[in-house]
Design a protein around this motif. Sequence first.
Motif, mmCIF file in Angstrom:
data_model
loop_
_atom_site.group_PDB
_atom_site.id
_atom_site.type_symbol
_atom_site.label_atom_id
_atom_site.label_comp_id
_atom_site.label_asym_id
_atom_site.label_seq_id
_atom_site.Cartn_x
_atom_site.Cartn_y
_atom_site.Cartn_z
ATOM 1 N N GLY A 1 32.510 49.091 38.179
ATOM 2 C CA GLY A 1 33.427 48.716 39.488
ATOM 3 C C GLY A 1 33.578 47.198 39.605
ATOM 4 N N ALA A 2 32.629 46.483 38.998
ATOM 5 C CA ALA A 2 32.897 44.878 38.908
ATOM 6 C C ALA A 2 33.686 44.459 37.999
ATOM 7 N N GLN A 3 34.094 43.209 38.283
ATOM 8 C CA GLN A 3 35.136 42.618 37.230
ATOM 9 C C GLN A 3 34.553 41.149 36.673
ATOM 10 N N TYR A 4 34.964 41.080 35.443
ATOM 11 C CA TYR A 4 34.154 40.048 34.484
ATOM 12 C C TYR A 4 35.328 39.400 33.675
ATOM 13 N N VAL A 5 34.845 38.391 33.094
ATOM 14 C CA VAL A 5 35.751 37.189 32.316
ATOM 15 C C VAL A 5 35.155 37.111 31.097
ATOM 16 N N ILE A 6 35.857 36.966 29.950
ATOM 17 C CA ILE A 6 35.356 36.850 28.829
ATOM 18 C C ILE A 6 36.394 35.655 28.026
#
Length: 216
Positions: free
Chosen positions: A122-127
């Motif tokens: 449910g969490a958002q991340y950035v690569i």
Amino acid sequence: MLRRLRVAWLLSSALAVLSLALAPQADASQIAITGLGSGYTPAFSVDSTSGWSFTAHSNLLVTELGVWDQGSNGLNHDHDVGLWTAGGVLLGSLNVAAGTTAPLVSGFRYQTLSSAIALSAGAQYVIGASYLDVTQGPDPILQAASFVNTDPAITWVEAHRFQDLGNLHPGLQFPTALGNDEKSFFGPNFRFTVPEPTVAALVAVGLLGIGLRRRR
């Protein structure tokens, strides 16, 4: 005394089996971005950290970070690759060396993280990955892709980029969202596992139950 030793051995064995059962399997690696439509590969006028954000649909363990190698014939320069929370907290990073040293998997060259990065459902991340400007022979990065396919465990959200105007911030920087729906900056990618309890875990739990019952 013998009975106590037997119960202690049973409990320790069950815990050992349980820890092994819950560990992610090395051969179960999945790839985040699995397919991309046609687009174009611009040359940036400044150094940048470019990438994209995504939402995790289950708890994941990121084991490798990588960079797209157009032509699969080797990277022109080193790339720092990082993974952040949506708020900009760096969770982990590594360097993918120039050339063909890093293993090639489906068009991307990957390096293994020293410690796996745990992502929450449910969490958002950035690569993001570092890229050199056009004067330094940069590696291509795909922009404005006609489509993007991902593993079902994640969903692509949007493109992110940090432009190092004036080259004042060398190295990896947190890339901010572009704020549009353009499917861009597909240079970085990652591989992951989905940790799941196995049959062995259920057996271990059963052994624990037996051991605890015998202690009463």
